[in-house]
Design a protein around this motif. Sequence first.
Motif, PDB file in Angstrom:
ATOM      1  N   ASP A   2     -41.410 -62.675  26.440  1.00 24.09           N
ATOM      2  CA  ASP A   2     -41.778 -62.627  28.039  1.00 24.09           C
ATOM      3  C   ASP A   2     -42.018 -61.161  28.011  1.00 24.09           C
ATOM      4  N   TYR A   3     -43.139 -60.760  28.902  1.00 23.15           N
ATOM      5  CA  TYR A   3     -43.289 -59.591  29.191  1.00 23.15           C
ATOM      6  C   TYR A   3     -43.243 -59.615  30.877  1.00 23.15           C
ATOM      7  N   SER A   4     -42.842 -58.291  31.067  1.00 24.95           N
ATOM      8  CA  SER A   4     -42.459 -58.281  32.631  1.00 24.95           C
ATOM      9  C   SER A   4     -43.022 -56.811  33.163  1.00 24.95           C
ATOM     10  N   HIS A   7     -39.629 -54.026  37.168  1.00 24.47           N
ATOM     11  CA  HIS A   7     -38.511 -53.038  36.749  1.00 24.47           C
ATOM     12  C   HIS A   7     -37.256 -52.795  37.676  1.00 24.47           C
ATOM     13  N   HIS A  10     -33.797 -53.961  36.921  1.00 25.44           N
ATOM     14  CA  HIS A  10     -33.441 -53.907  35.727  1.00 25.44           C
ATOM     15  C   HIS A  10     -33.472 -52.094  35.255  1.00 25.44           C
ATOM     16  N   THR A  54     -41.866 -54.373  30.162  1.00 24.34           N
ATOM     17  CA  THR A  54     -40.600 -54.721  29.311  1.00 24.34           C
ATOM     18  C   THR A  54     -40.919 -56.059  28.574  1.00 24.34           C
ATOM     19  N   TRP A  56     -38.908 -59.402  26.935  1.00 28.49           N
ATOM     20  CA  TRP A  56     -37.593 -59.990  26.953  1.00 28.49           C
ATOM     21  C   TRP A  56     -37.530 -61.265  26.135  1.00 28.49           C
ATOM     22  N   GLU A  57     -36.437 -61.327  25.282  1.00 30.56           N
ATOM     23  CA  GLU A  57     -36.110 -62.892  24.781  1.00 30.56           C
ATOM     24  C   GLU A  57     -35.036 -63.451  24.940  1.00 30.56           C
ATOM     25  N   GLY A  59     -33.739 -63.888  28.081  1.00 31.51           N
ATOM     26  CA  GLY A  59     -32.960 -63.140  28.905  1.00 31.51           C
ATOM     27  C   GLY A  59     -32.497 -61.881  28.441  1.00 31.51           C
ATOM     28  N   ALA A  60     -32.671 -61.442  27.133  1.00 37.09           N
ATOM     29  CA  ALA A  60     -32.255 -60.206  26.711  1.00 37.09           C
ATOM     30  C   ALA A  60     -33.446 -59.200  26.540  1.00 37.09           C
ATOM     31  N   LEU A  61     -33.209 -58.058  27.209  1.00 38.13           N
ATOM     32  CA  LEU A  61     -34.113 -56.727  27.128  1.00 38.13           C
ATOM     33  C   LEU A  61     -34.348 -56.548  25.440  1.00 38.13           C
TER      34      LEU A  61
END
Length: 179
Positions: A2-4, A7, A10, A54, A56-57, A59-61
Amino acid sequence: MDYSTDHSAHAEAIADLFTATFTASEGAEEGALIGDLTRRLLAETHAADLRVFTAWEDGALVGGILFTRLTFENETRTVFMLAPVAVATTWQGKGIGQKLIAYGLDTLRKEGVDIAVTYGDPAFYGRLGFKPVTETEVPAPHNLQHPEGWLGQSLTKGPLVPLRGPVRCVGAFDDPAYW
């Protein structure tokens, strides 16, 4: 994956990712320097001058990239600089950095940004469309320690060079230590 672009919630996790990644690859001093730079960029840079992407996989950055505005005094084109870039050490070599940069560049292109520059490894960034530029073609805010790493690409059909300076970077980058 997932890309976000969100920020704000986080910022500390993003800064920690950059600290850990640069510590692992370049040592504790460089990790602290880039971690501090990231914190300052996230906290001090006006929203119009900063883009954060960012990855994410579960829920982990796992990756992050930042783009900040470069302002050329005699230029109407919009220019953003890609730096820094980090992928968690356990996730490196899986194409995450390349995909995240491609996502960021595509987003900037859709926003109407004209040019992206970066300061890094020509072999890596060359795979993403960046080409070597001289400081005459694209002035840098400070003297470059490694001018061979000054790279750029047009995000439009318009020309990449020349860009007419003088040039100003965002406050957090306005330190010769980064150049």
